[in-house]
Scaffold this active site. Structure first.
Site, PDB file in Angstrom:
ATOM      1  N   ARG A   1      41.447  89.506  19.581  1.00  0.00           N
ATOM      2  CA  ARG A   1      42.152  89.629  20.992  1.00  0.00           C
ATOM      3  C   ARG A   1      42.944  91.041  20.834  1.00  0.00           C
ATOM      4  O   ARG A   1      43.217  91.524  19.691  1.00  0.00           O
ATOM      5  CB  ARG A   1      43.310  88.469  21.095  1.00  0.00           C
ATOM      6  CG  ARG A   1      44.170  88.641  19.881  1.00  0.00           C
ATOM      7  CD  ARG A   1      44.990  86.975  19.902  1.00  0.00           C
ATOM      8  NE  ARG A   1      45.451  86.915  18.452  1.00  0.00           N
ATOM      9  CZ  ARG A   1      45.163  86.058  17.731  1.00  0.00           C
ATOM     10  NH1 ARG A   1      44.093  85.095  18.115  1.00  0.00           N
ATOM     11  NH2 ARG A   1      45.629  85.926  16.477  1.00  0.00           N
TER      12      ARG A   1
ATOM     13  N   SER B   1      43.565  98.811  14.178  1.00  0.00           N
ATOM     14  CA  SER B   1      44.400  98.098  13.835  1.00  0.00           C
ATOM     15  C   SER B   1      44.847  96.966  14.675  1.00  0.00           C
ATOM     16  O   SER B   1      45.896  96.667  15.410  1.00  0.00           O
ATOM     17  CB  SER B   1      45.864  99.180  13.429  1.00  0.00           C
ATOM     18  OG  SER B   1      45.383  99.734  12.568  1.00  0.00           O
TER      19      SER B   1
ATOM     20  N   ASP C   1      45.213  98.837   9.454  1.00  0.00           N
ATOM     21  CA  ASP C   1      46.091  99.487   8.868  1.00  0.00           C
ATOM     22  C   ASP C   1      46.832  98.974   7.762  1.00  0.00           C
ATOM     23  O   ASP C   1      47.011  99.659   6.800  1.00  0.00           O
ATOM     24  CB  ASP C   1      47.172  99.964   9.856  1.00  0.00           C
ATOM     25  CG  ASP C   1      47.595  98.817  10.614  1.00  0.00           C
ATOM     26  OD1 ASP C   1      47.421  97.491  10.467  1.00  0.00           O
ATOM     27  OD2 ASP C   1      48.509  99.211  11.547  1.00  0.00           O
TER      28      ASP C   1
END
Ligand code: GLC
Length: 490
Positions: free
Chosen positions: A173, A158, A211
């Protein structure tokens, strides 16, 4: 505020009567800083739509709008046994899910492992080995001595990942306070596969999942009105189903324009350019002192990871800028510790049922070593309420923006995350903000409803792995990298 319906949380204005004038003036300043009115919400949503479109138009935009290669909703007839690995912000969870013959049915076995704090800023090797340890332990506990054939894994990772295929994802990132060297800019699937292979674990990655996408698919499995999956937790984000024709950045692939494809927005990055969000000086400090300044602007105002810190900074500022105004001559050194308080601290304050705020008083004494007067407690309660309300109202803007962009008048949103499930009044405040933004008539019921989701990172991951294998079987290989591996899993 507009339209205080019966569902609106009780106002605590009446309970400020113990607060003396000099302190009250500062409470009013907090109210100005943290209140987001209807007009502001609307301008946030307008800008949001521009950024969502920009993310679909080209790579490298502020909101990434990552194509996930999840290309279908489940029909309830999916079957098979899958592993799901959920690497969220706080825990690592391993699940084994069997999608049963019964339509929409499943069995689940799961184990949770605490994600050690030092892992979040450790090395990539430590991360992959820790994950492999957990998977190994899970198989050992649940399948000792069995001769296992290859198990398909849905890996719920996630964080923002650019996916050229469903079994691939380059970490754009780190977010949510993670800062592990040597992972950003790389595909996260090969190092996981390498460590699994090295240990001889019979597990193959069938799909890399966010997620939010898992939440979308798992919720749509049981409620066909669900069009958006959202997380309001340690981080904030949403996914929805778009169609290829609305995604100019993948036009070169020549896929049919009406082909559905789920988009992981990664909209925690909304307004990194600081054009519209009402940043306070506390938001500025959080950003400045974070591992990634200038990133995740929207998330830093709304997500569970930051709410306690916003509160701590505001309280500390009030104390330090007005010598003697609060807490007398007490030692407040604990309050100086960054990230000491999490969102559950604020939630507990907002939940204090007692008129004299005795639970808040106990909490302050226990966590901060501070004895507060009733006036101070009332100020603290109001501050928690303002920060919680701001988070809920701004959070609603992301959902409203997707609905407006897709011209959806009505839909269900499957939502999960600690803030959504545990923070008092969050749902009601968010619903109220949607009403204001989307201009529903006072007599109208909520047209866009944010509802508790099914388990997205477990069941959703299994469903997405199942849908992927179903696609391979049918010969629809768009967005599949490792066809040979997938074939061994059929
Ligand atoms: C962060 C992550 C995103 C995730 C969200 C909720 O925003 O970047 O991928 O969906 O947190 O967990």
């Amino acid at each position: 505020m507009v339209g205080l319906g019966p569902k609106h949380p009780p106002s605590r204005k009446g309970s400020m009567h113990d607060v003396p004038q000099d302190l009250l003036q500062h409470v009013k300043e907090f109210e100005t800083v943290f209140t987001v009115d209807r007009a502001k919400l609307k301008s946030i949503v307008d800008r949001f739509i521009v950024e969502l479109e920009a993310g679909l138009a080209a790579d490298g935009a502020n909101i990434p709008m990552n194509v996930t290669w999840v290309m279908d909703f489940p029909d309830g007839n999916e079957q098979g046994t899958f592993l799901a690995l959920d690497m969220g912000g706080t825990n690592l969870r391993v699940c084994e899910i069997t999608l049963t013959k019964q339509k929409g049915g499943f069995d689940i076995t799961q184990s949770k492992y605490k994600m050690p704090e030092e892992l979040k800023t450790g090395t990539a090797d430590e991360l992959w080995n820790y994950i492999a340890d957990c998977l190994e332990q899970f198989l050992h506990t649940h399948h000792e001595g069995e001769n296992l054939h290859s198990l398909p894994l849905g890996f719920t990772f996630s964080y923002p990942a650019q996916q050229d295929y469903i079994d691939h994802g380059i970490l754009q990132r780190w977010t949510k306070g993670f800062d592990i060297d040597g992972v950003e800019g790389h595909d996260v699937v090969p190092p996981l596969e390498a460590v699994l292979k090295k240990r001889g674990l019979p597990i193959k990655v069938a799909a890399l999942i966010n997620d939010t996408t898992g939440t979308l698919i798992a919720s749509a499995y049981t409620d066909t009105a669900v069009k958006i999956g959202a997380i309001f937790g340690t981080g904030v984000n949403a996914a929805y189903m778009d169609n290829v024709g609305s995604i100019p950045k993948i036009a070169h692939l020549g896929l049919p324009a009406d082909m559905p494809i789920a988009i992981n927005c990664e909209y925690g990055a909304f307004d990194n350019e600081r054009k519209v969000l009402p940043f306070s000086k506390y938001d500025e400090i959080i950003d400045r002192d974070s591992p990634r300044p200038g990133q995740q602007a929207f998330e830093k105002m709304t997500a569970g990871l930051y709410l306690g810190e916003i509160f701590r900074l505001a309280l500390l500022d009030l104390h330090d800028s007005n010598p003697g105004l609060i807490f007398g001559k007490q030692d407040i050194s604990k309050l100086r510790k960054s990230y000491l308080l999490d969102a559950s601290f604020l939630a507990a304050i907002e939940e204090d049922p007692f008129e004299n705020l005795s639970e808040t008083a106990d909490l302050l004494e226990k966590e901060l070593g501070i004895c507060a007067t009733l006036a101070e407690l009332e100020m603290i309660r109001r501050l928690a309420e303002l920060i919680g309300t701001r988070a809920a109202r701004i959070s609603a803007c992301g959902i409203a923006a997707i609905c407006k962009k897709k011209q959806m008048q009505t839909c269900h949103v499957g939502a999960d995350g600690s803030v959504f499930t545990k923070y008092p009044h969050f749902k009601v405040r968010g619903a109220q903000a949607l009403r204001e933004i989307l201009d529903w008539a006072p007599q109208d019921k909520d047209k866009v409803e944010i509802l508790a989701a099914e388990d997205g990172s477990g069941v959703g991951a299994a469903l997405i792995a199942a849908l992927t294998l179903k696609r391979v079987k049918a010969g629809n290989l768009a967005g599949i990298r490792n066809v040979d591996t997938m074939n061994t899993l059929l």
